[in-house]
Write a protein that holds these residues in place. Structure first.
Motif, mmCIF file in Angstrom:
data_model
loop_
_atom_site.group_PDB
_atom_site.id
_atom_site.type_symbol
_atom_site.label_atom_id
_atom_site.label_comp_id
_atom_site.label_asym_id
_atom_site.label_seq_id
_atom_site.Cartn_x
_atom_site.Cartn_y
_atom_site.Cartn_z
ATOM 1 N N ILE A 254 0.850 -1.178 0.000
ATOM 2 C CA ILE A 254 0.000 0.000 0.000
ATOM 3 C C ILE A 254 0.886 1.227 0.000
ATOM 4 N N ILE A 255 0.602 2.179 -0.882
ATOM 5 C CA ILE A 255 1.262 3.476 -0.883
ATOM 6 C C ILE A 255 0.285 4.460 -0.257
ATOM 7 N N SER A 256 0.656 5.029 0.875
ATOM 8 C CA SER A 256 -0.266 5.908 1.583
ATOM 9 C C SER A 256 -0.800 6.998 0.674
ATOM 10 N N GLY A 257 -2.116 7.113 0.655
ATOM 11 C CA GLY A 257 -2.755 8.146 -0.152
ATOM 12 C C GLY A 257 -2.958 7.785 -1.596
ATOM 13 N N VAL A 258 -2.631 6.557 -1.997
ATOM 14 C CA VAL A 258 -2.719 6.132 -3.399
ATOM 15 C C VAL A 258 -3.643 4.928 -3.506
ATOM 16 N N ASN A 259 -4.444 4.892 -4.573
ATOM 17 C CA ASN A 259 -5.264 3.725 -4.892
ATOM 18 C C ASN A 259 -6.239 3.371 -3.773
ATOM 19 N N ASP A 260 -6.715 4.400 -3.052
ATOM 20 C CA ASP A 260 -7.706 4.215 -1.988
ATOM 21 C C ASP A 260 -7.265 3.215 -0.926
ATOM 22 N N GLY A 261 -5.960 3.099 -0.746
ATOM 23 C CA GLY A 261 -5.467 2.216 0.303
ATOM 24 C C GLY A 261 -5.501 0.749 -0.049
ATOM 25 N N ASN A 262 -5.763 0.409 -1.313
ATOM 26 C CA ASN A 262 -5.780 -0.994 -1.728
ATOM 27 C C ASN A 262 -4.362 -1.448 -2.056
ATOM 28 N N PRO A 263 -3.993 -2.675 -1.667
ATOM 29 C CA PRO A 263 -2.627 -3.150 -1.942
ATOM 30 C C PRO A 263 -2.382 -3.356 -3.429
ATOM 31 N N LEU A 264 -1.160 -3.012 -3.842
ATOM 32 C CA LEU A 264 -0.714 -3.220 -5.215
ATOM 33 C C LEU A 264 0.245 -4.397 -5.266
ATOM 34 N N PRO A 265 0.279 -5.137 -6.363
ATOM 35 C CA PRO A 265 1.351 -6.127 -6.519
ATOM 36 C C PRO A 265 2.696 -5.406 -6.495
ATOM 37 N N VAL A 266 3.722 -6.045 -5.965
ATOM 38 C CA VAL A 266 5.030 -5.392 -5.856
ATOM 39 C C VAL A 266 5.491 -4.877 -7.210
ATOM 40 N N LYS A 267 5.256 -5.632 -8.257
ATOM 41 C CA LYS A 267 5.731 -5.226 -9.583
ATOM 42 C C LYS A 267 5.036 -3.969 -10.091
ATOM 43 N N ALA A 268 3.908 -3.595 -9.486
ATOM 44 C CA ALA A 268 3.181 -2.399 -9.910
ATOM 45 C C ALA A 268 3.596 -1.155 -9.127
ATOM 46 N N VAL A 269 4.421 -1.313 -8.117
ATOM 47 C CA VAL A 269 4.792 -0.183 -7.260
ATOM 48 C C VAL A 269 5.599 0.853 -8.026
ATOM 49 N N ALA A 270 6.515 0.400 -8.891
ATOM 50 C CA ALA A 270 7.358 1.341 -9.635
ATOM 51 C C ALA A 270 6.510 2.300 -10.454
ATOM 52 N N ALA A 271 5.554 1.780 -11.207
ATOM 53 C CA ALA A 271 4.703 2.638 -12.043
ATOM 54 C C ALA A 271 3.887 3.584 -11.180
ATOM 55 N N ALA A 272 3.417 3.102 -10.026
ATOM 56 C CA ALA A 272 2.615 3.950 -9.148
ATOM 57 C C ALA A 272 3.442 5.108 -8.596
ATOM 58 N N LEU A 273 4.678 4.845 -8.230
ATOM 59 C CA LEU A 273 5.546 5.907 -7.713
ATOM 60 C C LEU A 273 5.892 6.906 -8.807
ATOM 61 N N GLU A 274 6.139 6.418 -10.020
ATOM 62 C CA GLU A 274 6.463 7.313 -11.129
ATOM 63 C C GLU A 274 5.288 8.218 -11.487
ATOM 64 N N ASP A 275 4.058 7.772 -11.204
ATOM 65 C CA ASP A 275 2.878 8.563 -11.528
ATOM 66 C C ASP A 275 2.608 9.663 -10.506
ATOM 67 N N LEU A 276 3.267 9.614 -9.350
ATOM 68 C CA LEU A 276 3.025 10.632 -8.325
ATOM 69 C C LEU A 276 3.558 11.980 -8.791
ATOM 70 N N PRO A 277 2.889 13.064 -8.441
ATOM 71 C CA PRO A 277 3.347 14.396 -8.860
ATOM 72 C C PRO A 277 4.611 14.810 -8.126
ATOM 73 N N ASP A 278 5.268 15.841 -8.646
ATOM 74 C CA ASP A 278 6.489 16.346 -8.011
ATOM 75 C C ASP A 278 6.238 16.754 -6.567
ATOM 76 N N SER A 279 5.038 17.249 -6.275
ATOM 77 C CA SER A 279 4.716 17.718 -4.925
ATOM 78 C C SER A 279 4.700 16.590 -3.901
ATOM 79 N N ALA A 280 4.684 15.345 -4.373
ATOM 80 C CA ALA A 280 4.682 14.206 -3.450
ATOM 81 C C ALA A 280 6.081 13.875 -2.943
ATOM 82 N N TRP A 281 7.108 14.604 -3.432
ATOM 83 C CA TRP A 281 8.491 14.268 -3.125
ATOM 84 C C TRP A 281 9.246 15.457 -2.522
ATOM 85 N N PRO A 282 8.767 16.063 -1.450
ATOM 86 C CA PRO A 282 9.467 17.229 -0.893
ATOM 87 C C PRO A 282 10.861 16.920 -0.364
ATOM 88 N N TYR A 283 11.134 15.652 -0.008
ATOM 89 C CA TYR A 283 12.460 15.281 0.502
ATOM 90 C C TYR A 283 13.370 14.704 -0.576
#
Length: 338
Positions: A254-283
């Motif tokens: 689960i990526i907090s705040g993404v996909n309504d809290g539903n678990p993603l297959p591990v192989k799908a995590v990369a695409a989900a992180l790449e889809d996050l906006p720049d504002s999701a990465w302040p650090y």
């Protein structure tokens, strides 16, 4: 991704007092001689067992003002002794027993011969390579580098390969023709080292600075800078974390705040992180990963650990580090982005 030879992780120095607690009785002693014939004072040494798999840190000691040293309470077996003192210009893989030295001299400790004298003649100090790495797309600094150092004199002779945090220099054999392969997590190999490798030759104690621009290997590193620990080092509670937070479960991630809290297959995590906006990465390119031991039942833990093992190399390929491991992430409803 380039991977440091597996047993390098076992080379961390052990405190001298730990040697005192050892039940073994082997002793290696001797003197360390500089190239000019003078004793090497205050130099850190390691004793390396030969012909065995390493499963514990290496014993270490320092030379005294006369250049003398002594290892005590060693197990029986074959050993070599080398300098592991980066400030003085020595390390196992640049000047010691790890490939650059060929076949190092050795001594053997047995019950019949529990003590051995070993004189260490120091080779020339290493050369130092400093890297100035930047993301070609964003111009931002890259904080870690992966380097493979090969001998140009011996075909396919790898001296060492591993990952290093910048800006620390990397020690390499001096006065030798070397080939470098340079990359970083989430980036393609440096254009000048693709193929045969980047040729270098450095005199002892000299420094070579390489300005390296790397092309991102994915859309995330093309637009998000490297992790900036100064921005999150004071965070101790998952509810205060503002970058993506990953919750590893038996049925996925689960990526907090993404996909309504539903678990993603591990192989799908990369695409989900790449889809996050720049504002999701302040650090920068860093995520929190909830402690995988937080499980609803003991029976789920093996599957959680398996997903964790799949997730870690995936993050590495993205150029993302796991910089925070809270016992719990903030609930998705609390995960706000600036």
């Amino acid at each position: 991704m380039l991977i440091l030879v597996g047993w390098l992780v076992c080379l961390t120095s052990v405190a001298a007092q730990n040697q005192v607690q050892s039940p073994y009785k082997g002793v290696i002693y001797g003197t360390v001689i500089n190239q000019d014939g003078t004793p090497a004072k205050g130099l850190t040494l390691n004793a390396l067992p030969l012909g065995v798999a390493l499963g514990m840190p290496l014993p270490w000691t320092k030379t005294n003002d006369a250049g003398a040293y002594r290892f005590e309470r060693l197990q029986w077996g074959r050993y070599t002794v080398f300098a592991e003192d980066k400030e003085a210009g020595y390390s196992m893989f640049s000047t010691g027993a790890g490939g650059a030295a060929g076949h190092p001299p050795e001594v053997e400790l047995t019950a019949e011969h529990p003590e051995a004298e070993f004189t260490v003649h120091l080779p020339p100090p290493a050369g130092l390579v400093l890297f100035h790495l930047t993301n070609r797309s964003t111009g931002t600094p890259i904080t870690g580098v992966e380097v493979t150092v090969m001998s140009e004199d011996i075909t396919l002779k790898t001296i060492f390969s591993g990952g290093f945090s910048l800006p620390q220099p990397i020690l390499v054999p001096s006065d030798k023709d070397l080939l470098l392969h340079v990359t970083s997590w989430g980036f393609k190999e440096w254009e000048q080292s693709v193929g045969a490798g980047k040729h270098i030759r450095i005199a002892p104690r000299n420094r070579l600075t390489l300005d390296v621009q790397l092309n991102p290997s994915n859309s995330l590193t093309a637009r998000i800078p490297s992790a900036d620990p100064k921005k999150y080092q004071g965070i101790h509670d998952g509810k205060d974390w503002r970058n993506p937070c990953l919750i590893v479960r038996a049925d996925g991630v689960i990526i907090s705040g993404v996909n309504d809290g539903n678990p993603l297959p591990v192989k799908a995590v990369a695409a989900a992180l790449e889809d996050l906006p720049d504002s999701a990465w302040p650090y920068g390119s860093v995520v929190a990963v909830q402690d995988y031991r937080i499980a609803s039942s003991e029976s789920e833990r093996p599957r959680i650990e398996a997903n964790q093992m799949l997730l870690e190399p995936l993050l590495g390929e993205l150029g993302v580090i796991a910089g925070f491991r809270p016992p719990a992430c903030a609930p998705p409803s609390d995960q706000t982005q600036p």
